[in-house]
Motif scaffolding. Structure first.
Motif, PDB file in Angstrom:
ATOM      1  N   ALA A 171      -5.529  -6.372  -3.577  1.00 45.73           N
ATOM      2  CA  ALA A 171      -4.073  -6.536  -3.711  1.00 45.73           C
ATOM      3  C   ALA A 171      -3.589  -5.995  -5.053  1.00 45.73           C
ATOM      4  O   ALA A 171      -2.556  -5.322  -5.132  1.00 45.73           O
ATOM      5  CB  ALA A 171      -3.679  -8.001  -3.565  1.00 45.73           C
ATOM      6  N   VAL A 172      -4.339  -6.270  -6.105  1.00 46.76           N
ATOM      7  CA  VAL A 172      -3.955  -5.788  -7.432  1.00 46.76           C
ATOM      8  C   VAL A 172      -3.860  -4.272  -7.409  1.00 46.76           C
ATOM      9  O   VAL A 172      -2.849  -3.685  -7.784  1.00 46.76           O
ATOM     10  CB  VAL A 172      -4.979  -6.221  -8.507  1.00 46.76           C
ATOM     11  CG1 VAL A 172      -4.630  -5.583  -9.842  1.00 46.76           C
ATOM     12  CG2 VAL A 172      -5.003  -7.733  -8.635  1.00 46.76           C
ATOM     13  N   ARG A 206       4.894 -12.924 -13.663  1.00 46.22           N
ATOM     14  CA  ARG A 206       5.453 -11.844 -14.480  1.00 46.22           C
ATOM     15  C   ARG A 206       6.171 -10.825 -13.602  1.00 46.22           C
ATOM     16  O   ARG A 206       7.261 -10.366 -13.914  1.00 46.22           O
ATOM     17  CB  ARG A 206       4.363 -11.146 -15.292  1.00 46.22           C
ATOM     18  CG  ARG A 206       4.933 -10.086 -16.225  1.00 46.22           C
ATOM     19  CD  ARG A 206       3.882  -9.435 -17.098  1.00 46.22           C
ATOM     20  NE  ARG A 206       2.967 -10.389 -17.661  1.00 46.22           N
ATOM     21  CZ  ARG A 206       1.720 -10.584 -17.258  1.00 46.22           C
ATOM     22  NH1 ARG A 206       1.224  -9.865 -16.274  1.00 46.22           N
ATOM     23  NH2 ARG A 206       0.963 -11.489 -17.822  1.00 46.22           N
ATOM     24  N   GLN A 265       6.013   4.896  -7.974  1.00 45.90           N
ATOM     25  CA  GLN A 265       7.469   4.887  -8.087  1.00 45.90           C
ATOM     26  C   GLN A 265       7.935   5.198  -9.497  1.00 45.90           C
ATOM     27  O   GLN A 265       8.957   5.854  -9.694  1.00 45.90           O
ATOM     28  CB  GLN A 265       8.010   3.542  -7.609  1.00 45.90           C
ATOM     29  CG  GLN A 265       7.795   3.384  -6.113  1.00 45.90           C
ATOM     30  CD  GLN A 265       8.414   2.135  -5.569  1.00 45.90           C
ATOM     31  OE1 GLN A 265       8.279   1.063  -6.148  1.00 45.90           O
ATOM     32  NE2 GLN A 265       9.089   2.264  -4.453  1.00 45.90           N
ATOM     33  N   LEU A 266       7.178   4.738 -10.475  1.00 50.58           N
ATOM     34  CA  LEU A 266       7.522   5.078 -11.852  1.00 50.58           C
ATOM     35  C   LEU A 266       7.393   6.580 -12.071  1.00 50.58           C
ATOM     36  O   LEU A 266       8.211   7.203 -12.746  1.00 50.58           O
ATOM     37  CB  LEU A 266       6.619   4.318 -12.829  1.00 50.58           C
ATOM     38  CG  LEU A 266       6.828   2.802 -12.883  1.00 50.58           C
ATOM     39  CD1 LEU A 266       5.766   2.140 -13.745  1.00 50.58           C
ATOM     40  CD2 LEU A 266       8.211   2.455 -13.415  1.00 50.58           C
ATOM     41  N   THR A 297       8.721  -2.988  -3.523  1.00 56.39           N
ATOM     42  CA  THR A 297       7.346  -2.920  -4.025  1.00 56.39           C
ATOM     43  C   THR A 297       7.002  -4.140  -4.872  1.00 56.39           C
ATOM     44  O   THR A 297       5.894  -4.691  -4.762  1.00 56.39           O
ATOM     45  CB  THR A 297       7.150  -1.655  -4.879  1.00 56.39           C
ATOM     46  OG1 THR A 297       7.484  -0.512  -4.109  1.00 56.39           O
ATOM     47  CG2 THR A 297       5.721  -1.538  -5.351  1.00 56.39           C
ATOM     48  N   SER A 305       1.024   1.560  -6.027  1.00 57.11           N
ATOM     49  CA  SER A 305       2.326   1.891  -5.454  1.00 57.11           C
ATOM     50  C   SER A 305       3.443   1.763  -6.470  1.00 57.11           C
ATOM     51  O   SER A 305       4.367   2.582  -6.482  1.00 57.11           O
ATOM     52  CB  SER A 305       2.624   1.124  -4.164  1.00 57.11           C
ATOM     53  OG  SER A 305       2.169  -0.183  -4.209  1.00 57.11           O
ATOM     54  N   PHE A 306       3.332   0.791  -7.349  1.00 55.53           N
ATOM     55  CA  PHE A 306       4.390   0.691  -8.359  1.00 55.53           C
ATOM     56  C   PHE A 306       4.336   1.882  -9.320  1.00 55.53           C
ATOM     57  O   PHE A 306       5.360   2.461  -9.669  1.00 55.53           O
ATOM     58  CB  PHE A 306       4.296  -0.642  -9.120  1.00 55.53           C
ATOM     59  CG  PHE A 306       5.506  -0.943  -9.948  1.00 55.53           C
ATOM     60  CD1 PHE A 306       6.770  -0.977  -9.375  1.00 55.53           C
ATOM     61  CD2 PHE A 306       5.395  -1.197 -11.311  1.00 55.53           C
ATOM     62  CE1 PHE A 306       7.899  -1.246 -10.142  1.00 55.53           C
ATOM     63  CE2 PHE A 306       6.525  -1.461 -12.080  1.00 55.53           C
ATOM     64  CZ  PHE A 306       7.775  -1.492 -11.498  1.00 55.53           C
ATOM     65  N   PHE A 310      -0.913  -2.893  -5.473  1.00 51.09           N
ATOM     66  CA  PHE A 310       0.334  -3.001  -6.222  1.00 51.09           C
ATOM     67  C   PHE A 310       0.399  -1.982  -7.356  1.00 51.09           C
ATOM     68  O   PHE A 310       1.392  -1.277  -7.514  1.00 51.09           O
ATOM     69  CB  PHE A 310       0.516  -4.407  -6.788  1.00 51.09           C
ATOM     70  CG  PHE A 310       1.664  -4.482  -7.762  1.00 51.09           C
ATOM     71  CD1 PHE A 310       2.973  -4.462  -7.308  1.00 51.09           C
ATOM     72  CD2 PHE A 310       1.435  -4.535  -9.131  1.00 51.09           C
ATOM     73  CE1 PHE A 310       4.037  -4.495  -8.205  1.00 51.09           C
ATOM     74  CE2 PHE A 310       2.495  -4.559 -10.027  1.00 51.09           C
ATOM     75  CZ  PHE A 310       3.800  -4.545  -9.564  1.00 51.09           C
ATOM     76  N   LEU A 357       1.002  -4.937 -16.137  1.00 46.39           N
ATOM     77  CA  LEU A 357       1.973  -5.826 -15.491  1.00 46.39           C
ATOM     78  C   LEU A 357       1.269  -6.742 -14.485  1.00 46.39           C
ATOM     79  O   LEU A 357       1.648  -7.895 -14.315  1.00 46.39           O
ATOM     80  CB  LEU A 357       3.014  -4.964 -14.770  1.00 46.39           C
ATOM     81  CG  LEU A 357       4.388  -5.575 -14.539  1.00 46.39           C
ATOM     82  CD1 LEU A 357       5.100  -5.820 -15.849  1.00 46.39           C
ATOM     83  CD2 LEU A 357       5.219  -4.670 -13.645  1.00 46.39           C
ATOM     84  N   ALA A 358       0.231  -6.209 -13.842  1.00 51.74           N
ATOM     85  CA  ALA A 358      -0.445  -6.954 -12.773  1.00 51.74           C
ATOM     86  C   ALA A 358      -1.639  -7.756 -13.264  1.00 51.74           C
ATOM     87  O   ALA A 358      -2.377  -8.323 -12.468  1.00 51.74           O
ATOM     88  CB  ALA A 358      -0.884  -5.972 -11.696  1.00 51.74           C
ATOM     89  N   SER A 359      -1.831  -7.781 -14.587  1.00 51.72           N
ATOM     90  CA  SER A 359      -2.959  -8.560 -15.111  1.00 51.72           C
ATOM     91  C   SER A 359      -2.494  -9.960 -15.486  1.00 51.72           C
ATOM     92  O   SER A 359      -1.356 -10.149 -15.901  1.00 51.72           O
ATOM     93  CB  SER A 359      -3.523  -7.862 -16.345  1.00 51.72           C
ATOM     94  OG  SER A 359      -2.612  -8.001 -17.418  1.00 51.72           O
ATOM     95  N   ASP A 384      -7.935 -10.949  -6.398  1.00 49.51           N
ATOM     96  CA  ASP A 384      -7.870 -10.108  -5.203  1.00 49.51           C
ATOM     97  C   ASP A 384      -7.727  -8.652  -5.635  1.00 49.51           C
ATOM     98  O   ASP A 384      -6.631  -8.105  -5.630  1.00 49.51           O
ATOM     99  CB  ASP A 384      -6.713 -10.540  -4.313  1.00 49.51           C
ATOM    100  CG  ASP A 384      -6.761  -9.824  -2.980  1.00 49.51           C
ATOM    101  OD1 ASP A 384      -7.556  -8.866  -2.844  1.00 49.51           O
ATOM    102  OD2 ASP A 384      -6.009 -10.213  -2.068  1.00 49.51           O
TER     103      ASP A 384
END
Lengths: 165, 165
Positions: free
Chosen positions: A13-14, B132, A24-25, B115, A20-21, A17, A42-44, A10
């Motif tokens: 969605a990936v 993860r 924040q970082l 998030t 937005s993450f 994320f 992180l999202a993989s 998706d």
DNA sequence: CCTTAACTTCACAAATTTGTGAAACTAGCG
DNA sequence: CGCTAGTTTCACAAATTTGTGAAGTTAAGG
């Protein structure tokens, strides 16, 4: 509907994320490209990507990937691996990564403590300012000890909940 | 040699501390002027200074002081007080300040957790990436709980060592 | 050794951030 | 009600940071 093992499952969605993450970082002080690369890893599914894959997904140049990855490796937030029998490299996050990253804060704390000690010395331990700084120093020393114990507790907690990584 | 109660006791030492501690705060992500103002307050005997005093000591404009102080107040790192019967304001650090600041990180953690939860949802909790991220989320939740307990322990530790502030 | 894929470094243009002077508020004080 | 000390806001110039294309470097594979 959703195909769990599909690679680009998706993208929407990936991407949402990741962005937005990463934002924040960045807000917390991380460089933008580094944050995006880290979030993408992180999202993989595999937790690892090549420079080309990262550039493709994030729409950034090889130079930007290189800079981001250098920074992240310095902070111990990704590790580099040589793909055997190829000049291609892969960058990987471990699920354990935060453990590493936080443990790394230790070095930063130590430097702060050094500066604070110098400060107490320079201002005199009996002056009001010296006392205030000494208390700050005590706080950081306390934190340092606690952080170590906390990470040990996390290690155990984590094994119970997720099994050894 | 050193006159403990002299106001400008050792301007050299004060300035050295202020600038090096500020530099480390900057490295950790704080805005430069905010870092310098905070360090200057920390190194002052009374723990409080007016805008004019800060401008004088740090050689910066009223505008810069204003901006720095706004930022610091938002982060709960200084409090503002109205000098009674005057339009002059003083900015103060409490010796307890770090307790406040760290407790404040809590709010940041909460946003990160939100998030991350969105991410787990979007990617599917059973996908490797989802797992993860879920583990990262668990780590932050753990940290959040631990931080609260840690600050409670600090409060006690501190009282033993320095008496109530 | 030569070729070439992959990564890194470098100089620069673009974007962002920073700090300032000056104007605009605010609120004590007469 | 002004007057004015003190603070904040604003537009802008300067400085810094960021990301890029292109050149440079490295090492795998012939």
């Amino acid at each position: 509907m959703t195909e769990p093992s599909e690679a680009g499952r998706d993208p929407e969605a990936v991407s949402k994320f990741v962005e937005s993450f990463a934002a924040q970082l960045v807000e917390a002080g991380m460089q933008r490209m580094a944050a995006r690369v880290f979030a993408a890893l992180l999202a993989s599914d595999s937790g690892a990507m090549t420079s080309a894959e990262l550039g493709e997904r994030l729409q950034i140049s090889p130079a930007a990937v290189s800079g981001a990855v250098r920074y992240l490796a310095q902070q111990h937030m990704v590790s580099r691996e040589r793909e055997p029998g190829s000049r291609r490299e892969r960058y990987r996050v471990h699920s354990n990564q935060w453990y590493e990253a936080v443990s790394n804060r230790d070095a930063v704390l130590k430097r702060w403590e050094y500066t604070l000690r110098e400060g107490v010395d320079g201002l005199g331990p009996e002056s009001p300012a010296g006392r205030r700084i000494a208390e700050t120093l005590a706080f950081f020393e306390f934190m340092e000890g606690e952080l170590i114990k906390m990470m040990e507790r996390w290690r155990i907690h984590r094994e119970e909940r997720f099994g050894a990584g």
